[in-house]
Design a protein around this motif. Structure first.
Motif, PDB file in Angstrom:
ATOM      1  N   SER A   9       0.868  -1.169   0.000  1.00 12.31           N
ATOM      2  CA  SER A   9       0.000   0.000   0.000  1.00 12.31           C
ATOM      3  C   SER A   9       0.905   1.219   0.000  1.00 12.31           C
ATOM      4  N   GLY A  10       0.646   2.126  -0.934  1.00  9.11           N
ATOM      5  CA  GLY A  10       1.465   3.326  -1.020  1.00  9.11           C
ATOM      6  C   GLY A  10       0.896   4.289  -2.030  1.00  9.11           C
ATOM      7  N   ASN A  11       1.692   5.292  -2.378  1.00 10.60           N
ATOM      8  CA  ASN A  11       1.266   6.330  -3.312  1.00 10.60           C
ATOM      9  C   ASN A  11       1.997   6.197  -4.641  1.00 10.60           C
ATOM     10  N   THR A  13       4.126   7.193  -7.647  1.00  6.54           N
ATOM     11  CA  THR A  13       5.237   8.142  -7.732  1.00  6.54           C
ATOM     12  C   THR A  13       5.228   8.940  -9.023  1.00  6.54           C
ATOM     13  N   VAL A  32       5.199   2.838  -7.223  1.00  6.93           N
ATOM     14  CA  VAL A  32       4.541   3.044  -5.939  1.00  6.93           C
ATOM     15  C   VAL A  32       5.622   3.253  -4.881  1.00  6.93           C
ATOM     16  N   VAL A  34       6.518   3.110  -0.980  1.00  2.37           N
ATOM     17  CA  VAL A  34       6.085   2.476   0.264  1.00  2.37           C
ATOM     18  C   VAL A  34       7.104   2.844   1.333  1.00  2.37           C
ATOM     19  N   THR A  73      -1.903   9.179  -6.143  1.00  6.21           N
ATOM     20  CA  THR A  73      -3.027   8.335  -5.752  1.00  6.21           C
ATOM     21  C   THR A  73      -2.558   7.247  -4.794  1.00  6.21           C
ATOM     22  N   LYS A  74      -3.282   7.078  -3.688  1.00  5.07           N
ATOM     23  CA  LYS A  74      -2.960   6.003  -2.734  1.00  5.07           C
ATOM     24  C   LYS A  74      -3.664   4.741  -3.193  1.00  5.07           C
ATOM     25  N   THR A 107      -7.627   6.503  -2.411  1.00  5.32           N
ATOM     26  CA  THR A 107      -7.792   7.955  -2.379  1.00  5.32           C
ATOM     27  C   THR A 107      -9.112   8.312  -3.054  1.00  5.32           C
ATOM     28  N   GLY A 113      -9.336  10.934   0.935  1.00  2.91           N
ATOM     29  CA  GLY A 113      -9.103   9.566   1.362  1.00  2.91           C
ATOM     30  C   GLY A 113     -10.052   9.100   2.439  1.00  2.91           C
ATOM     31  N   ARG A 118     -14.786   7.630  -0.261  1.00  4.61           N
ATOM     32  CA  ARG A 118     -14.019   6.685  -1.039  1.00  4.61           C
ATOM     33  C   ARG A 118     -14.894   5.708  -1.811  1.00  4.61           C
TER      34      ARG A 118
END
Length: 146
Positions: A9-11, A13, A32, A34, A73-74, A107, A113, A118
């Protein structure tokens, strides 16, 4: 028996890049970030250290998600690791990437978020199985930045 499953899970890049193989299959590539938390031995404070992970998704869902996903975007991703090796300009190169099987957008459209916002924007999708791709194919046309 061996198990090759990854959950991250992350955003994002960068904005995703949509390409096609020679046979016309869509290939969506994105990164992504993390975070990994470690204690700084000098200050005693906990600090975040980012890990940057390349991700690839194949098929029709890659097309659809290319219009939705943007930098920042997460997301939550489930998939498998794949190691690739190729040669370019006489240099051997390799990378490990996540082949995305499922992706959920965490997100909301407004970027908050929050769980209440959501729901309408969340997307869970299952990608087609990743094809075997020749390292000399069009997927690797551009230099990999490392």
């Amino acid at each position: 028996m061996s198990i090759n499953r990854v959950v991250i899970s992350g955003n994002l890049t960068r904005d995703p890049e949509l390409r096609s193989t020679a046979s016309g299959m869509s290939v969506l590539g994105f990164g992504v970030a993390v975070n990994d938390r470690r204690k700084n031995n000098q200050t005693g404070e906990w600090e975040d250290y980012p890990n940057f992970i390349d991700c690839t998704m194949f098929g029709a869902r890659a097309d659809a998600l290319s219009r939705i996903l943007v930098k920042g975007t997460k997301v939550a991703i489930e998939g498998k690791l794949r190691w690739s090796q190729w040669e370019r300009d006489g240099q051997k190169r390799s990378k490990i990437e996540v082949i995305v099987d499922e992706l959920e957008i965490l997100t909301s459209r407004d970027g908050s978020g929050s769980a209440s916002n959501r729901g309408a924007y969340s997307s869970t999708t299952t990608a087609a199985p990743a094809p075997v791709i020749d390292a000399n194919s069009s997927v690797y046309d551009e230099d990999i930045p490392f």
